[in-house]
Write a protein that holds these residues in place. Sequence first.
Motif, PDB file in Angstrom:
ATOM      1  N   ILE A  62      62.621 -16.829-128.606  1.00 29.26           N
ATOM      2  CA  ILE A  62      61.929 -16.006-127.610  1.00 29.26           C
ATOM      3  C   ILE A  62      62.934 -15.382-126.649  1.00 29.26           C
ATOM      4  N   LYS A  63      63.916 -16.165-126.219  1.00 28.27           N
ATOM      5  CA  LYS A  63      64.930 -15.626-125.312  1.00 28.27           C
ATOM      6  C   LYS A  63      65.740 -14.517-125.979  1.00 28.27           C
ATOM      7  N   ARG A  64      66.052 -14.683-127.259  1.00 32.09           N
ATOM      8  CA  ARG A  64      66.765 -13.621-127.996  1.00 32.09           C
ATOM      9  C   ARG A  64      65.926 -12.352-128.065  1.00 32.09           C
ATOM     10  N   LEU A  65      64.639 -12.505-128.351  1.00 29.72           N
ATOM     11  CA  LEU A  65      63.750 -11.345-128.417  1.00 29.72           C
ATOM     12  C   LEU A  65      63.610 -10.681-127.056  1.00 29.72           C
ATOM     13  N   MET A  66      63.574 -11.473-126.000  1.00 27.20           N
ATOM     14  CA  MET A  66      63.477 -10.916-124.654  1.00 27.20           C
ATOM     15  C   MET A  66      64.754 -10.149-124.295  1.00 27.20           C
ATOM     16  N   ARG A  67      65.911 -10.701-124.646  1.00 30.77           N
ATOM     17  CA  ARG A  67      67.174  -9.988-124.390  1.00 30.77           C
ATOM     18  C   ARG A  67      67.228  -8.679-125.155  1.00 30.77           C
ATOM     19  N   MET A  68      66.787  -8.718-126.411  1.00 27.57           N
ATOM     20  CA  MET A  68      66.801  -7.512-127.248  1.00 27.57           C
ATOM     21  C   MET A  68      65.877  -6.449-126.669  1.00 27.57           C
ATOM     22  N   SER A  69      64.687  -6.830-126.259  1.00 34.33           N
ATOM     23  CA  SER A  69      63.757  -5.846-125.717  1.00 34.33           C
ATOM     24  C   SER A  69      64.251  -5.318-124.369  1.00 34.33           C
ATOM     25  N   TYR A  70      64.948  -6.148-123.593  1.00 37.03           N
ATOM     26  CA  TYR A  70      65.548  -5.652-122.344  1.00 37.03           C
ATOM     27  C   TYR A  70      66.622  -4.614-122.656  1.00 37.03           C
ATOM     28  N   GLN A  71      67.466  -4.905-123.638  1.00 43.27           N
ATOM     29  CA  GLN A  71      68.522  -3.960-124.003  1.00 43.27           C
ATOM     30  C   GLN A  71      67.934  -2.621-124.468  1.00 43.27           C
ATOM     31  N   LEU A  72      66.836  -2.667-125.210  1.00 41.62           N
ATOM     32  CA  LEU A  72      66.215  -1.435-125.688  1.00 41.62           C
ATOM     33  C   LEU A  72      65.552  -0.655-124.566  1.00 41.62           C
ATOM     34  N   ASN A  73      65.015  -1.344-123.577  1.00 44.85           N
ATOM     35  CA  ASN A  73      64.318  -0.686-122.471  1.00 44.85           C
ATOM     36  C   ASN A  73      65.209  -0.448-121.256  1.00 44.85           C
ATOM     37  N   LYS A  74      66.454  -0.816-121.343  1.00 44.07           N
ATOM     38  CA  LYS A  74      67.387  -0.657-120.238  1.00 44.07           C
ATOM     39  C   LYS A  74      67.588   0.816-119.863  1.00 44.07           C
ATOM     40  N   LYS A  75      67.495   1.693-120.849  1.00 44.84           N
ATOM     41  CA  LYS A  75      67.722   3.124-120.600  1.00 44.84           C
ATOM     42  C   LYS A  75      66.601   3.758-119.772  1.00 44.84           C
ATOM     43  N   ILE A  76      65.445   3.103-119.640  1.00 45.52           N
ATOM     44  CA  ILE A  76      64.333   3.624-118.849  1.00 45.52           C
ATOM     45  C   ILE A  76      64.610   3.476-117.351  1.00 45.52           C
ATOM     46  N   ILE A  77      65.401   2.466-116.984  1.00 43.02           N
ATOM     47  CA  ILE A  77      65.639   2.158-115.567  1.00 43.02           C
ATOM     48  C   ILE A  77      66.397   3.301-114.898  1.00 43.02           C
ATOM     49  N   PRO A  78      65.896   3.806-113.772  1.00 43.53           N
ATOM     50  CA  PRO A  78      66.599   4.879-113.062  1.00 43.53           C
ATOM     51  C   PRO A  78      67.804   4.324-112.301  1.00 43.53           C
ATOM     52  N   PHE A  79      68.981   4.883-112.567  1.00 39.97           N
ATOM     53  CA  PHE A  79      70.213   4.384-111.964  1.00 39.97           C
ATOM     54  C   PHE A  79      70.586   5.137-110.684  1.00 39.97           C
ATOM     55  N   LYS A  80      69.683   5.918-110.134  1.00 37.77           N
ATOM     56  CA  LYS A  80      69.995   6.720-108.955  1.00 37.77           C
ATOM     57  C   LYS A  80      69.818   5.953-107.650  1.00 37.77           C
ATOM     58  N   ARG A  81      69.126   4.846-107.689  1.00 39.58           N
ATOM     59  CA  ARG A  81      68.881   4.072-106.474  1.00 39.58           C
ATOM     60  C   ARG A  81      70.120   3.271-106.094  1.00 39.58           C
TER      61      ARG A  81
END
Length: 124
Positions: A70-89
């Motif tokens: 589960i932790k591996r799957l959570m890390r993988m899904s975080y890595q895939l969704n990391k590009k959604i996070i706005p880095f301007k803040r």
Amino acid sequence: MPFVPNNKLKKKDIIKKKKIVKKIFRTGKKIENNLLKVAYLETSTSYFKVKIAFFVSKKTIIKSYQRNRIKRLMRMSYQLNKKIIPFKRKKIYYIIFMYFKKKLQNFSEIKKCFENIIQQMFFK
């Protein structure tokens, strides 16, 4: 063969201090989804950074190999969704992802939950 990103997090991106974890649980905001609970804390600085941790309780998932999966799957899904996070803040985000279901879920379910939570956190 499909593209599989490296799901190993850098040491500087992981929350390691118990003091910070306690502070996140005490004073941070909380979001709940059908699979995940998230506690996060944002602090103002002159740069942007995200530090994360993944928790799976021994009481909900007894077998260690299932918790690790589960932790591996959570890390993988975080890595895939990391590009959604706005880095301007200009803030540091301390985020703790907690899995609380008693049954194992497939990767697509976990990925959808991560997308929803990231949308709730950063695009309120």
